[in-house]
Design a protein around this motif. Structure first.
Motif, PDB file in Angstrom:
ATOM      1  N   ARG A  48       0.834  -1.205   0.000  1.00 41.62           N
ATOM      2  CA  ARG A  48       0.000   0.000   0.000  1.00 41.62           C
ATOM      3  C   ARG A  48       0.864   1.248   0.000  1.00 41.62           C
ATOM      4  O   ARG A  48       0.505   2.267  -0.601  1.00 41.62           O
ATOM      5  N   GLU A  49       2.019   1.187   0.660  1.00 40.80           N
ATOM      6  CA  GLU A  49       2.901   2.347   0.735  1.00 40.80           C
ATOM      7  C   GLU A  49       3.433   2.723  -0.649  1.00 40.80           C
ATOM      8  O   GLU A  49       3.458   3.901  -1.017  1.00 40.80           O
ATOM      9  N   ASN A  50       3.863   1.718  -1.415  1.00 43.52           N
ATOM     10  CA  ASN A  50       4.366   2.009  -2.753  1.00 43.52           C
ATOM     11  C   ASN A  50       3.275   2.584  -3.651  1.00 43.52           C
ATOM     12  O   ASN A  50       3.526   3.489  -4.446  1.00 43.52           O
ATOM     13  N   VAL A  51       2.065   2.053  -3.529  1.00 45.05           N
ATOM     14  CA  VAL A  51       0.949   2.587  -4.310  1.00 45.05           C
ATOM     15  C   VAL A  51       0.727   4.062  -3.970  1.00 45.05           C
ATOM     16  O   VAL A  51       0.507   4.905  -4.847  1.00 45.05           O
ATOM     17  N   MET A  52       0.789   4.395  -2.668  1.00 42.88           N
ATOM     18  CA  MET A  52       0.579   5.776  -2.245  1.00 42.88           C
ATOM     19  C   MET A  52       1.689   6.690  -2.760  1.00 42.88           C
ATOM     20  O   MET A  52       1.428   7.818  -3.199  1.00 42.88           O
TER      21      MET A  52
END
Length: 458
Positions: free
Chosen positions: A379-383
């Motif tokens: 989720r962090e990379n997507v954000m």
């Protein structure tokens, strides 16, 4: 006589003159389309007269030759001494346009920033390994995607005939752009491997020939160009050193250094001469010096071209002197302004057709890099990607968004690529995405084919 003397490493072997010339020409043809596109983009964005656009092409070819010689032959602590072709990097295109567009800076501001940034990063090459923890594939992939998306507007305007063209969007312009794209696709699908590496150049040649047949090419600048002219330092005036512009260009060079380190190490393995830490430092210093040389000779920062590395792997010819020969050809081409004027006279619609593919490839390289970061499980990379893309596209979508910002920040705020890169770096440090989700990309000849026309981290 030792065996090492009798049988030099293939990297250091000199092929027979005839073979060397043919192989060198292959390298020039493979990288030529990517090399000339950047000066044409800058000239178009700044609305420079045809003679200035032609000079930028000559200057770029000249600097390409010089920096390639530095990398292949080496000079003291500079140059990796491997078969490398150096070309202007697309990472710096939008920052350069943003700098040049500021009142009081112009091209002199771009050249001053390149010279100063090169001198700043040369002593920092030993820290490139540490930068990898900050400039992750998520960051560099986002940067490449932003570069491609930011440049796509230029390609679309070109394909329609040029932003200020009275026949913008005419059937003739769309036909030329379409024929150029179709030729590139046909060559990529049906031609031999080497010709596939030259697909964009062949597409441009076919589109240009059709435009000449239709009688819509203006050769006036070709007729007035001198037959022979030297590329001289500071042709457009003495460089201007602006702190914000320099900071912007330093970020550009740090990105290219991280990308180059992977490319150079991979090339060393491909030619059977593994790159040591000392070798890598010499190669990266030459990258930094490439920015200095570019600034001195009216051009832009340089980096290794992926498609030429692919050509080395494809042909199996590992001699660095083949690339030395290619550099000599580039230096020779730079001496003939009529040739550069002929390139600059190419109709925008033909350039636009090629640019749609070229810039799309840059964006696709970014997507391919992002695919290795585990977006489906992080989720962090997507954000990071989502926010960085949003922020990086602000200057592209609205030229008035930062109208009230301090003028000194304009070279940075009006470059979506830099905005996106800095945002991605900051979010990467803040969110610290898990590295377990990321997959190390595998790089082979497919990765380094025409799908990676310029070295942007593929």
């Amino acid at each position: 006589m030792t065996s090492e003397t009798a049988y030099p490493h293939p990297v250091d072997a000199v092929p027979p003159a005839g073979a060397l010339g043919a192989l060198a020409l292959q390298h020039v043809l493979t990288m030529y389309a990517g090399a000339i596109t950047v000066p044409l983009i800058v000239a178009s964005a700044l609305k420079l007269p045809p003679e200035h656009a032609a000079y930028l092409v000559s200057a770029d070819l000249f600097a390409c030759g010089l920096v390639t010689l530095l990398q292949c032959l080496g000079a003291g602590p500079f140059g990796i001494r491997l078969p490398i072709m150096m070309g202007v990097t697309f990472v710096g295109v939008m920052p350069a346009i943003a700098i040049a567009g500021q009142p009081g800076l112009g091209l002199q501001g771009v050249y001053g920033a390149a010279i100063a940034a090169g001198l700043i990063v040369i002593p920092l090459v030993s820290f490139v390994g540490r930068l990898r923890s900050v400039l992750t594939p998520t960051v560099t992939g986002t940067a490449m995607l932003l570069i491609g998306l930011s440049l796509m507007g230029v390609a679309i305007d070109w394909a329609a005939g040029g932003q200020d063209a009275v026949d913008y969007g005419s059937p003739a312009n769309l036909l030329l752009a379409g024929i150029t794209v179709a030729t590139i696709l046909l060559v990529t699908r049906f031609a031999a491997s080497f010709l596939q590496n030259c697909a964009i150049l062949i597409g441009m040649a076919v589109g240009y020939a059709l435009a000449i047949a239709l009688g819509i090419v203006d050769f006036a600048a070709v007729g007035t160009a001198p037959a022979l002219q030297l590329v001289t330092p500071f042709h457009f005036g003495l460089p201007i050193f602006d702190l914000a512009a320099i900071a912007s260009m330093v970020i550009v060079l740090l990105i290219t250094l991280v990308e180059s380190s992977g490319m150079l190490m991979m090339l060393g393995d491909a030619v059977g001469r593994p790159v040591s830490t000392r070798d890598l430092s010499r190669g990266l210093r030459a990258d930094g010096m490439g920015a200095v040389i570019g600034g001195l000779f009216n051009s832009f920062p340089y980096t290794s071209y992926a498609q030429n590395i692919a050509l080395v792997s494809m042909t199996g010819v590992r001699s660095r002197f083949v690339c030395v020969g290619a550099a000599a050809i580039l230096l020779g081409l730079a001496l003939f302004p009529k040739l550069s004027a002929l390139v600059a006279a190419m109709p925008p619609s033909v350039l636009g057709g090629a640019a749609l593919v070229l810039f799309g490839m840059v964006a696709a390289s970014g997507i391919r890099s992002l695919a290795t970061t585990g977006l489906d499980s992080s989720r962090e990379n997507v954000m990071i990607v989502a926010v960085s893309l949003g922020v990086g596209l602000i200057p592209t979508m609205s030229d008035r968004f930062f109208a009230e910002a301090p003028v000194v920040l304009a070279p940075f705020l009006h470059s979506g690529v830099l905005l996106g890169i800095v945002t991605a770096i900051a979010l990467n440090l803040l969110l610290r995405p898990s590295k377990a989700a990321a997959r190390e990309p595998s790089i082979d000849n497919t990765t380094l084919s025409t799908a990676s026309p310029v070295h942007t981290g593929g």
